[in-house]
Design a protein around this motif. Structure first.
Motif, PDB file in Angstrom:
ATOM      1  N   LEU A 215      -2.415  11.192   6.522  1.00 28.32           N
ATOM      2  CA  LEU A 215      -3.108  10.657   7.696  1.00 28.32           C
ATOM      3  C   LEU A 215      -4.126   9.567   7.342  1.00 28.32           C
ATOM      4  O   LEU A 215      -4.320   8.635   8.110  1.00 28.32           O
ATOM      5  N   VAL A 216      -4.775   9.681   6.184  1.00 31.05           N
ATOM      6  CA  VAL A 216      -5.771   8.655   5.833  1.00 31.05           C
ATOM      7  C   VAL A 216      -5.135   7.447   5.136  1.00 31.05           C
ATOM      8  O   VAL A 216      -5.804   6.441   4.911  1.00 31.05           O
TER       9      VAL A 216
ATOM     10  N   TYR B 248     -17.119  13.370  16.608  1.00 30.54           N
ATOM     11  CA  TYR B 248     -17.738  12.255  15.868  1.00 30.54           C
ATOM     12  C   TYR B 248     -18.729  12.629  14.761  1.00 30.54           C
ATOM     13  O   TYR B 248     -19.007  11.793  13.898  1.00 30.54           O
ATOM     14  N   CYS B 249     -19.297  13.826  14.745  1.00 27.58           N
ATOM     15  CA  CYS B 249     -20.324  14.125  13.728  1.00 27.58           C
ATOM     16  C   CYS B 249     -19.788  13.949  12.315  1.00 27.58           C
ATOM     17  O   CYS B 249     -20.442  13.376  11.447  1.00 27.58           O
TER      18      CYS B 249
ATOM     19  N   TRP C 228      -7.304   6.103  -3.714  1.00 28.84           N
ATOM     20  CA  TRP C 228      -7.776   5.879  -2.354  1.00 28.84           C
ATOM     21  C   TRP C 228      -9.049   5.044  -2.347  1.00 28.84           C
ATOM     22  O   TRP C 228      -9.868   5.136  -3.264  1.00 28.84           O
TER      23      TRP C 228
ATOM     24  N   VAL D 218     -19.326  10.326  11.437  1.00 30.45           N
ATOM     25  CA  VAL D 218     -20.595   9.681  11.075  1.00 30.45           C
ATOM     26  C   VAL D 218     -20.961  10.033   9.629  1.00 30.45           C
ATOM     27  O   VAL D 218     -21.317   9.165   8.824  1.00 30.45           O
ATOM     28  N   ARG D 219     -20.829  11.300   9.298  1.00 33.79           N
ATOM     29  CA  ARG D 219     -21.118  11.714   7.907  1.00 33.79           C
ATOM     30  C   ARG D 219     -20.214  10.995   6.917  1.00 33.79           C
ATOM     31  O   ARG D 219     -20.654  10.557   5.859  1.00 33.79           O
TER      32      ARG D 219
ATOM     33  N   TRP E 101       4.485   9.474  13.255  1.00 35.31           N
ATOM     34  CA  TRP E 101       4.396   9.585  14.704  1.00 35.31           C
ATOM     35  C   TRP E 101       5.766   9.301  15.308  1.00 35.31           C
ATOM     36  O   TRP E 101       6.551   8.548  14.737  1.00 35.31           O
TER      37      TRP E 101
ATOM     38  N   HIS F 195     -14.029  16.026   6.345  1.00 32.22           N
ATOM     39  CA  HIS F 195     -13.191  16.537   7.439  1.00 32.22           C
ATOM     40  C   HIS F 195     -13.402  15.695   8.703  1.00 32.22           C
ATOM     41  O   HIS F 195     -13.653  16.216   9.796  1.00 32.22           O
TER      42      HIS F 195
ATOM     43  N   PHE G 179     -13.515  10.272   4.378  1.00 29.43           N
ATOM     44  CA  PHE G 179     -12.972  10.897   5.594  1.00 29.43           C
ATOM     45  C   PHE G 179     -12.326  12.245   5.254  1.00 29.43           C
ATOM     46  O   PHE G 179     -12.454  13.216   5.988  1.00 29.43           O
ATOM     47  N   HIS G 180     -11.641  12.286   4.129  1.00 29.30           N
ATOM     48  CA  HIS G 180     -11.016  13.541   3.683  1.00 29.30           C
ATOM     49  C   HIS G 180     -12.079  14.583   3.339  1.00 29.30           C
ATOM     50  O   HIS G 180     -12.028  15.722   3.786  1.00 29.30           O
ATOM     51  N   GLU G 181     -13.064  14.178   2.568  1.00 27.19           N
ATOM     52  CA  GLU G 181     -14.084  15.120   2.096  1.00 27.19           C
ATOM     53  C   GLU G 181     -14.912  15.688   3.236  1.00 27.19           C
ATOM     54  O   GLU G 181     -15.273  16.860   3.222  1.00 27.19           O
TER      55      GLU G 181
ATOM     56  N   GLY H 279      -3.154  18.681  14.755  1.00 29.56           N
ATOM     57  CA  GLY H 279      -4.536  18.394  14.391  1.00 29.56           C
ATOM     58  C   GLY H 279      -5.298  19.608  13.904  1.00 29.56           C
ATOM     59  O   GLY H 279      -6.409  19.493  13.401  1.00 29.56           O
TER      60      GLY H 279
ATOM     61  N   LEU I  67     -11.303  13.947  10.279  1.00 28.33           N
ATOM     62  CA  LEU I  67     -10.097  13.733  11.070  1.00 28.33           C
ATOM     63  C   LEU I  67      -9.450  15.080  11.371  1.00 28.33           C
ATOM     64  O   LEU I  67      -9.591  16.025  10.606  1.00 28.33           O
ATOM     65  N   GLN I  68      -8.822  15.138  12.514  1.00 27.69           N
ATOM     66  CA  GLN I  68      -8.031  16.332  12.837  1.00 27.69           C
ATOM     67  C   GLN I  68      -6.588  15.897  13.074  1.00 27.69           C
ATOM     68  O   GLN I  68      -5.761  15.992  12.197  1.00 27.69           O
TER      69      GLN I  68
ATOM     70  N   THR J 134      -7.639   7.732  13.010  1.00 25.94           N
ATOM     71  CA  THR J 134      -8.215   7.587  11.671  1.00 25.94           C
ATOM     72  C   THR J 134      -7.996   6.207  11.037  1.00 25.94           C
ATOM     73  O   THR J 134      -8.950   5.630  10.494  1.00 25.94           O
TER      74      THR J 134
ATOM     75  N   ILE K 172     -11.254   4.067  10.037  1.00 24.60           N
ATOM     76  CA  ILE K 172     -11.572   3.695   8.649  1.00 24.60           C
ATOM     77  C   ILE K 172     -11.713   2.175   8.523  1.00 24.60           C
ATOM     78  O   ILE K 172     -12.662   1.674   7.903  1.00 24.60           O
TER      79      ILE K 172
ATOM     80  N   HIS L  20     -17.020  21.381  16.994  1.00 30.56           N
ATOM     81  CA  HIS L  20     -17.573  20.063  17.336  1.00 30.56           C
ATOM     82  C   HIS L  20     -16.731  19.367  18.402  1.00 30.56           C
ATOM     83  O   HIS L  20     -17.250  18.871  19.406  1.00 30.56           O
TER      84      HIS L  20
ATOM     85  N   ASP M  53      -4.416  15.671   5.259  1.00 30.95           N
ATOM     86  CA  ASP M  53      -5.148  14.403   5.280  1.00 30.95           C
ATOM     87  C   ASP M  53      -4.472  13.301   4.478  1.00 30.95           C
ATOM     88  O   ASP M  53      -4.586  12.126   4.819  1.00 30.95           O
TER      89      ASP M  53
ATOM     90  N   GLY N 108      -5.672  12.867  13.374  1.00 29.68           N
ATOM     91  CA  GLY N 108      -5.522  11.713  12.494  1.00 29.68           C
ATOM     92  C   GLY N 108      -5.046  10.439  13.159  1.00 29.68           C
ATOM     93  O   GLY N 108      -4.836   9.431  12.485  1.00 29.68           O
TER      94      GLY N 108
ATOM     95  N   GLN O 232     -11.515   6.239   2.565  1.00 29.97           N
ATOM     96  CA  GLN O 232     -10.440   7.228   2.778  1.00 29.97           C
ATOM     97  C   GLN O 232     -10.845   8.576   2.179  1.00 29.97           C
ATOM     98  O   GLN O 232     -10.670   9.621   2.794  1.00 29.97           O
TER      99      GLN O 232
ATOM    100  N   ARG P  10     -10.484  21.362   1.613  1.00 32.96           N
ATOM    101  CA  ARG P  10     -10.138  20.106   2.264  1.00 32.96           C
ATOM    102  C   ARG P  10      -8.656  20.155   2.616  1.00 32.96           C
ATOM    103  O   ARG P  10      -7.874  20.778   1.926  1.00 32.96           O
ATOM    104  N   ARG P  11      -8.306  19.442   3.681  1.00 35.05           N
ATOM    105  CA  ARG P  11      -6.977  19.670   4.252  1.00 35.05           C
ATOM    106  C   ARG P  11      -5.850  18.942   3.505  1.00 35.05           C
ATOM    107  O   ARG P  11      -5.985  17.803   3.089  1.00 35.05           O
TER     108      ARG P  11
END
Lengths: 163, 809
Positions: free
Chosen positions: B41-42, A139-140, A84, A143-144, B48, A95, A91-93, B521, A97-98, A103, A107, B693, B38, A100, A88, B34-35
């Motif tokens: 999705l990433v 968004y937090c 990856w 941003v991280r 979809w 979290h 974003f995984h580390e 999600g 995305l929910q 995403t 990215i 959040h 992902d 996705g 990518q 971690r999910r």
């Protein structure tokens, strides 16, 4: 019908397209690049963001004919040899995305943001990603993730430079 | 730690290695895994609904009513049929005999008016965007082109967009039976006495503006048939409910209909629906024998995905001079829109029991009237009824505090249920099983630096600083884990609230979990894997979670109302218990021991006091081989469970918001936001933080940014994302979050649910802060969204001497 030649994720495609065909529909419906989704019809949400000759564009607001001769990278072309891209991973580390759906665009936009500012502050990330909407995360974590991705990308580049 | 923390510091303390102590002290539950989701999705490999392309697939485009209310007098599709690539054109008349009526599953009263709701309008349209015809063509562009060639004549009828006006005698009628859908009442205690004897009475009217849920993935439907059976892919939250409802609506037998929710890009209640487009795509594929796809554009979605909120709340509170609350009265108007959809009339009822919040009182009186207007129907939107109730009670408690000249925290302390008083039956008749409002509030005050901010506020007021500081409080609870089936039955809901799970142990010891929940999600694949890993002692990586396809997951009640973990997760635990019990029988047999002497720890069955043991993987293989099983033992470890809760769950928490309001421009900036939530035990702190959040962001969005606006003719003016302001990263602050953990006592996991908490809590916290900033100027309310213009106008009105809201408080 106009004939165009585009390179998408390293593969060259010669296609005949209607002049009105949107780049995002070329990607999704013709080339099977469904990793790039569509979230709106007014270029507000940024879900369809791809890199066109290295800079981010919303592929819903580019015509396929405008991409003639261009090199396009989508979310599907980011990883190399099964590894990856640092963004990518970030974003995984984090979290970031929910559902996705935003995403891929998030990215791609984040990677472009780092072209101009390789180590953005929290504020710079927030301003820089204003054109990409997410409804899940608040968004937090995004941003991280972008700041983490930035750090890892610069570390990787340093690694390349010193090796 | 009493100093104010930088945003996000608390959250960053979550580490991969964290074991925060879940039920049973497990290794996986409580860990910030971690999910699993992902990976696809990433990398852009998600599925979809709009990704699906099938050989011979046709594309559907809908023509939609440009009028809010009109009679259809003529439809001519002949020219459209001749357009290139067009395979078929249909109007409502073409489907009239077979399309049925879109279902309403919640007839809240005996005399409720449930109007016929044809998926495609036949003779009359009642909101802008209602489908009136469709084109089926060989590609999406050609389908859209041919819409222009359909001719429809309308005879305009009067629109009515305002709820209060709709109840007037002479109002245009949305339906022949009139504009009142129902009245629903609830009363407890002597409300007259409570108000008569009270020293202080405060009344306010709050407007819950209409909202557009705006899941990032637009709706999409793919329907196909082999001539006998049908498969429908849909971007839905509710594949199981949808299957039943579509079978009942279309007449396709349930066993001939498979519904699949593949990857779904958010829902927030908006995909908890049986939509016209789902029904019509099935009918079209049945007519044409070809697979069809429809994907909405965003502007089509803003018009036709059900909207949220839209209530007018008149609330009054009565209290003693020392602040003790005596009673609360609520008179609610709820805008149904033009029709009653799946749970439209039930949404205000989900709030009806929450207007007492976390407070003790003697009496409560609630009346709700559902009103028809010529607008898109409303239905569930994140929190569904509970955000409205929480907003009203938390806003009016702040107003009461101002009236009494008391600190809003102190007023709450005097009224809230003490942690020693649980279980506590509220005036609304709900039994809150557990909670600790004191602990959550103390933590929040410390993280927020409450006293320091109050001091700064006093200073700014003193200096008449044009930028004023406001502090908003929200000490919320919510009713989650929908829901005990008996309770739903008593409220006339059309179904139960149980959830199902199956656990299948494969020959190699890998485990498949089939769940009836349908994530979009929420990370169920990860969280359910953590639960199963602990319960069966198998590696997290060895668990796969299957969901969202009625052919693999035949039974379920799907995902909404913060129910998945609280109901569905418990079903998973119960199924695992049955698997373990079976495996124990086999293990005991193989080890030549009595099952009573066999103990199970972390995936291993051991004869107590000996070194003899078998792993669960060995038992799985032995059961598969079936060469040597106990007499009469059915050779399978698989098990099912269906869990129906006895009670709701009640997450709670304290949210504090500080805003800076520029009194010259009306601009509001959130300076800090602290959320301390108690969602009971936590399976995955990372997922919980994410849900909190996102929930806060959506609640802030209602408070400050979002509003669906109609003109007097019923035209939606906010049809695009350029007009409807969804906040971006630049519009939102960082949040400081923390948790207290008071386990729920009503389920074996001790969990309470987290999906809606942030949204429910944050809207009143923000608006209370805005009003608090402006209170010295005599402002007592700012209608949502509190835009700079609205703030500025509220200030202007308060400064005008003849204003009824004027005067320093």
């Amino acid at each position: 019908m106009p004939r165009i030649s585009v390179t998408v994720d390293g593969i060259r495609y010669d296609e005949e397209v209607e002049p009105r065909l949107l780049l995002v529909h070329l990607l999704r419906d013709r080339l099977g690049k469904t990793g790039t989704p569509i979230g709106c019809d007014t270029s507000n949400c940024g879900a369809c963001t791809v890199l066109l000759d290295g800079r981010s564009v919303k592929s819903c607001s580019v015509l396929a004919v405008q991409a003639d001769g261009c090199d396009i990278v989508t979310i599907e072309g980011l990883s190399t040899g099964g590894t990856w891209h640092p963004m990518q991973r970030a974003f995984h580390e984090e979290h970031a995305l929910q559902c996705g759906y935003c995403t891929p665009g998030m990215i791609m936009a984040a990677i472009d943001l780092l072209h101009d500012d390789p180590d953005p502050s929290e504020e710079a990330v927030r301003e820089g990603l204003e054109g990409n909407l997410c409804r899940c995360t608040g968004y937090c974590t995004i941003v991280r993730a972008v700041r983490r991705g930035a750090r890892e990308m610069s570390q990787e580049q340093e690694g390349v430079a010193t090796s | 730690m009493t100093e104010q923390l930088d945003a996000g510091v608390v959250a960053r303390q979550i580490k991969e290695s964290d074991v925060l102590g879940g039920p049973g002290g497990g290794r996986e539950v409580g860990r910030a895994r971690r999910r699993k989701e992902d990976a696809r999705l990433v990398t852009g490999r998600s599925q979809w609904t709009d990704n699906i392309q099938l050989p011979g697939m046709l594309y559907v485009a809908f023509l939609r009513s440009p009028m809010a209310h009109a009679r259809i007098t003529r439809v001519d599709t002949s020219v459209a049929r001749t357009q290139p690539g067009v395979v078929a054109v249909f109007s409502g008349q073409d489907f009239a005999a077979e399309q049925g009526s879109l279902p309403c599953a919640w007839p809240v009263s005996e005399d409720i008016v449930i109007p016929d709701h044809p998926p495609m309008a036949v003779s009359e349209v009642r909101y802008v965007g209602e489908a009136v015809a469709c084109v089926v063509a060989t590609d999406r562009y050609k389908a859209a082109d041919a819409l222009d060639a359909i001719e429809i004549d309308y005879e305009p009828l009067d629109a009515v967009t305002d709820m209060t006006a709709a109840l007037d005698e002479g109002s245009p009628k949305v339906h022949e039976a009139g504009n009142k859908a129902f009245t629903w009442t609830f009363a407890q205690g002597d409300i007259e006495a409570a108000f008569r004897d009270a020293a202080v009475r405060v009344e306010r009217t709050f407007v819950q503006q209409r909202l557009i849920p705006s899941a990032m993935e637009p709706r999409a439907v793919v329907a196909q048939t082999d001539g006998d059976a049908f498969t429908l892919h849909s971007a839905t939250q509710i594949p199981h409910i949808l299957r039943v409802m579509l079978a009942l609506t279309t007449g396709i037998p349930e066993h001939k209909l498979r519904v699949v929710a593949p990857d779904v890009g958010g829902g927030f209640g908006s995909k908890l629906q049986v939509t016209a487009e789902e029904v019509l795509c099935l009918l079209i594929t049945r007519r044409l024998g070809k697979p069809v796809k429809w994907t909405e554009s965003r502007s089509e979605g803003n018009l036709t995905v059900h909207h949220g909120r839209d209530q007018l709340q008149r609330i009054s509170v009565a209290a003693d001079a020392d602040g003790r609350i005596r009673g609360v009265k609520v008179d609610l108007l709820a805008d149904m829109g033009a029709y009653l959809m799946l749970v439209t009339p039930g949404v205000p009822l989900l709030g009806a029991f929450m207007y007492s919040g976390i407070y003790k009182m003697d009496a409560y009186d609630f009346t709700c009237t559902g009103v028809f207007t010529t607008k898109m129907p409303t239905d569930a939107y994140r929190g569904a009824g509970r955000p409205e109730a929480t907003f009203a009670i938390e806003r009016i408690v702040d107003e009461l505090a101002a009236e009494l000249g008391m600190d809003p925290i102190e007023l709450r302390r005097r009224n809230w249920i003490q942690h020693t008083e649980f279980p506590y039956t509220t005036v609304c008749g709900l039994t809150y099983d557990s909670g600790n409002y004191e602990a959550a509030t103390e933590r929040a005050l410390a993280l927020f630096g409450y006293d320091k901010l109050r001091a700064e506020q006093a200073d700014r007021r003193e200096r008449e600083d044009p930028v004023q500081l406001g502090i908003g409080v929200s000490t919320y609870t919510e009713m989650c884990g929908l829901a005990p089936s008996r309770v739903l039955g008593s409220l006339s809901y059309g179904a139960g609230g149980w959830e199902h799970a199956s656990v299948r142990v494969l020959p190699t010891g890998k485990v498949e979990v089939v769940t009836g929940t349908s994530p979009h999600g929420q990370g169920h694949e990860t969280a359910w894997s953590q639960i199963v890993a602990d319960a069966l002692g198998v590696p997290f990586e060895d668990v796969a979670v299957l969901h969202g396809d009625t052919s693999s997951s035949h039974k379920g009640m799907d995902t909404y109302g913060s129910r998945s973990l609280v109901v569905g997760g418990v079903a998973v635990v119960q199924a695992c218990e049955k698997v373990k019990e079976k495996a124990k029988q086999v293990a005991a047999h193989l080890m030549e021991a009595s099952p009573d002497d066999v103990e199970f720890t972390r995936g291993e069955f051991r004869v107590r006091g000996t070194g003899t043991s078998r792993t669960i993987q060995e038992i799985a293989l032995a059961t598969f081989a079936a060469h040597d099983l106990p007499d009469g033992f059915e050779p399978r470890l698989d098990a099912d469970a269906t869990f129906d809760p006895d009670n709701f769950s009640f997450p709670h928490g304290t949210h504090l918001c500080a805003v800076e309001v520029d009194t010259e421009t009306g601009a509001t900036r959130i300076r800090s936001y602290v959320a301390v939530d108690d969602v009971g035990n936590v399976v995955n702190p990372l997922i919980v933080e994410g849900q909190v959040h996102g929930g806060i962001a959506q609640g802030i969005a209602q408070a400050l940014f979002e509003e669906a606006v109609h003109d007097a003719d019923g035209n939606l003016l906010t049809t695009t994302m350029a007009d409807y302001l969804l906040p971006s990263a630049a519009d939102l602050p960082a949040y400081t979050t923390d948790r207290t953990e008071t386990p729920a006592t009503t389920n074996p996991l001790g969990v309470k649910g987290v999906g809606e908490a942030g949204t429910i809590a944050s809207t009143p916290a923000v608006v209370n802060a805005v009003v608090d900033a402006l209170r010295p100027y005599g402002v007592r309310d700012v209608p949502m969204p509190c835009t700079p213009e609205r703030v500025w106008r509220a200030l202007g009105q308060a400064r005008t001497p003849q204003s009824t809201d004027g005067g320093l408080s």
